[in-house]
Design a protein around this motif. Structure first.
Motif, short mmCIF file in Angstrom:
data_model
loop_
_atom_site.label_atom_id
_atom_site.label_comp_id
_atom_site.label_asym_id
_atom_site.label_seq_id
_atom_site.Cartn_x
_atom_site.Cartn_y
_atom_site.Cartn_z
N GLY A 105 -8.68 -15.93 3.99
CA GLY A 105 -9.96 -16.52 3.62
C GLY A 105 -10.16 -16.60 2.12
N HIS A 106 -9.41 -15.81 1.36
CA HIS A 106 -9.44 -15.87 -0.11
C HIS A 106 -8.31 -16.75 -0.66
N GLY A 107 -7.62 -17.45 0.23
CA GLY A 107 -6.53 -18.31 -0.23
C GLY A 107 -5.24 -17.58 -0.49
N GLY A 108 -5.15 -16.32 -0.05
CA GLY A 108 -3.94 -15.54 -0.31
C GLY A 108 -3.08 -15.39 0.93
N GLU A 109 -2.13 -14.49 0.86
CA GLU A 109 -1.24 -14.23 1.97
C GLU A 109 -0.88 -12.75 1.99
N ILE A 110 -0.53 -12.28 3.17
CA ILE A 110 -0.15 -10.89 3.35
C ILE A 110 1.16 -10.84 4.12
N VAL A 111 2.11 -10.05 3.63
CA VAL A 111 3.43 -9.95 4.26
C VAL A 111 3.80 -8.48 4.39
N LEU A 112 4.64 -8.20 5.37
CA LEU A 112 5.14 -6.85 5.61
C LEU A 112 6.62 -6.80 5.25
N ILE A 113 7.02 -5.75 4.53
CA ILE A 113 8.40 -5.61 4.08
C ILE A 113 8.85 -4.17 4.35
N ASN A 114 9.94 -4.02 5.10
CA ASN A 114 10.52 -2.69 5.31
C ASN A 114 11.29 -2.25 4.06
N ARG A 115 11.04 -1.04 3.62
CA ARG A 115 11.71 -0.50 2.44
C ARG A 115 13.09 0.01 2.81
N GLU A 116 14.01 -0.13 1.89
CA GLU A 116 15.39 0.31 2.14
C GLU A 116 15.47 1.82 2.35
N LYS A 117 14.64 2.56 1.62
CA LYS A 117 14.68 4.02 1.72
C LYS A 117 13.71 4.55 2.76
N GLY A 118 13.15 3.67 3.57
CA GLY A 118 12.20 4.09 4.60
C GLY A 118 10.78 3.79 4.20
N GLY A 119 9.98 3.50 5.18
CA GLY A 119 8.59 3.18 4.90
C GLY A 119 8.33 1.69 4.95
N LEU A 120 7.08 1.34 4.88
CA LEU A 120 6.64 -0.05 4.98
C LEU A 120 5.85 -0.43 3.74
N ARG A 121 6.15 -1.62 3.22
CA ARG A 121 5.39 -2.17 2.08
C ARG A 121 4.54 -3.33 2.60
N VAL A 122 3.23 -3.21 2.44
CA VAL A 122 2.31 -4.31 2.76
C VAL A 122 1.93 -4.97 1.44
N GLN A 123 2.36 -6.19 1.28
CA GLN A 123 2.14 -6.91 0.01
C GLN A 123 1.07 -7.98 0.20
N ILE A 124 0.06 -7.91 -0.65
CA ILE A 124 -1.04 -8.88 -0.64
C ILE A 124 -0.95 -9.70 -1.92
#
Length: 449
Positions: free
Chosen positions: A422-441
């Motif tokens: 709604g703000h004209g952006g995007e959100i993506v999910l990225i698995n980290r190589e060393k474990g964990g999840l990165r949510v990028q806005i």
């Protein structure tokens, strides 16, 4: 297409200037052709009259004084002299000028009143056509007199093309500047409704309330604006009706859920009744979450300019006060035009997921030329690549890939994505190589401006 302007005003200006240059070139070609025809008639006519006058004059002048008389009649452009022969350069072997020179010989003989065999004409470069033309002799004429002598006449012509080209260039530049100024002003006025339409469409696409646009401008622009106004009204009505319908359904579910809970109170306490009670609790939570989501969507929060760094820092401070492991180190002030309550809700949903599935959340804020990036990183097990898109669907919970002890209704990421888009952006999910999840806005740099 490297030099092709991107804006409509720039293209109108460029096309106008190109049309001006083409029209000037066409006018120059037409003028050159007509000027050559005119010069030929004027030079041949004037020269034939002048030669005829010179012949009549020297008939009354003694033989010894004819040279001086012809010198007196000569000018800078037209010179006379007497000779025993016609001289060189009268063969006219040049195929381009031979036929034309013969035509001039017949015309001179008619105007002067002598036989054509006694007239010789040579066309000089000053009257020649084509790229070989240059300033110099236009015509050379030799006429045999009755006593056998030859009267030679040479007409000089200085080609004014270079001077005309200079003045034409000045005229072209001045006209181009004037036309460019006029076209820039008028085209900007003509395209202003289009710019307003583009801004309104961008704001409306991001979920902001947009007032009906005035239907001004050309007929095609008025039709486009009218179509946008009708589309905006229909979409707003459709979204409002859908919101009311979903809210009504969520509200009406409360009654049967409450009735089922009352009935369970009269049943024996065993595994089946406890499972049914847990299911009713999930249904009640989903109903309440849907109602909350619809109320917030219908609230239509106004946009304003906020300090995104301060907003995130205040949100993280609330988590730290409750003992949660949330880290954020603000570097510089980053201003963003947004709906701050909605952005705060989206970030809270993502941080809640990070704490529930990864026990910690680390937030990194970066300011780019085109977009602002917010990364929320956890230390959980991550998400399978096949579930990256499905996790944003409403009421989806990936219990098999994350923690089985987590609660929630599965609306957190769906609400976050709705807010960010709604703000004209995007959100993506990225698995980290060393474990964990990165949510990028990623939010556009201009926000909702």
């Amino acid at each position: 297409m490297r030099f092709w302007p991107r804006s409509l005003s720039g293209r109108i200006v460029l096309l106008t200037l190109l049309a001006l240059v083409v029209s000037q070139l066409v006018s120059f070609a037409i003028w050159t052709h007509e000027r050559d025809r005119f010069l030929e008639r004027v030079i041949v006519g004037n020269m034939s009259e002048s030669v005829a006058s010179a012949i009549r004059t020297i008939d009354f002048v003694p033989m010894a004084d004819r040279g001086q008389a012809l010198a007196a009649m000569s000018t800078d452009d037209l010179r006379y002299r007497l000779a025993r022969g016609p001289g060189r350069g009268f063969t006219n072997e040049d195929n381009d000028n031979r036929d034309q020179a013969r035509g001039f010989e017949h015309e001179f003989s008619r105007r002067v009143g002598v036989d054509v065999e006694r007239v010789r004409v040579a066309i000089g470069p000053g009257l020649a056509h084509g790229p070989s033309r240059r300033a110099g002799d236009a015509l050379r004429v030799a006429v045999q007199l009755d006593d056998g002598a030859w009267l030679r006449a040479r007409q000089r012509l200085f080609d004014p093309t270079r001077r005309w080209a200079r003045f034409s260039l000045i005229t072209l530049v001045v006209s181009g500047l004037l036309m460019a100024g006029i076209v820039i002003v008028t085209s900007r006025r003509m395209t202003r409704p289009l710019r307003d339409l583009a801004r309104a469409a961008e704001r409306f696409g991001r979920g902001e309330a947009v007032a009906p646009l005035p239907e001004t401008g050309a007929e095609e622009i008025r039709r486009s604006v009218a179509a946008f106004n009708r589309m905006r009204e229909r979409l707003a009505r459709f979204v409002a009706e859908r919101t009311r319908m979903v809210a009504a359904l969520a509200h009406d579910l409360r009654t049967p859920i409450t009735a089922l809970r009352l009935r369970l109170e009269f049943l024996p306490d065993d595994d089946n009744t406890r499972a049914m009670a847990a299911t009713l609790d999930d249904m009640a939570n989903m109903s309440e979450a849907s109602l909350t989501f619809m109320r917030e969507e219908a609230a239509n929060e106004a946009t304003r300019n906020v300090d995104l760094s301060a907003l995130i820092d205040a949100l993280c401070e609330d988590y730290r006060a409750s003992g949660a492991t949330v880290t954020f180190e603000p570097e510089t002030r980053i201003a963003l035009v947004c709906r701050p309550v909605a952005i705060r809700r989206a970030l809270r949903n993502i941080i809640d997921n990070a704490l529930a599935y990864g026990d910690e959340a680390r937030i990194v804020l970066a300011d780019g030329d085109q977009a602002i990036t917010v990364d929320i990183v956890d230390a959980g097990p991550g998400i399978d690549e096949a579930d990256m898109k499905r996790v944003f669907d409403p009421f989806v919970r990936l219990e098999s890939s994350r923690s089985r002890d987590t609660g929630g209704t599965g609306l957190g990421l769906s609400i976050a994505r709705s807010v960010i888009q709604g703000h004209g952006g995007e959100i993506v999910l990225i698995n980290r190589e060393k474990g964990g999840l990165r949510v990028q806005i990623r939010l556009p740099r201009d926000g909702l401006a």
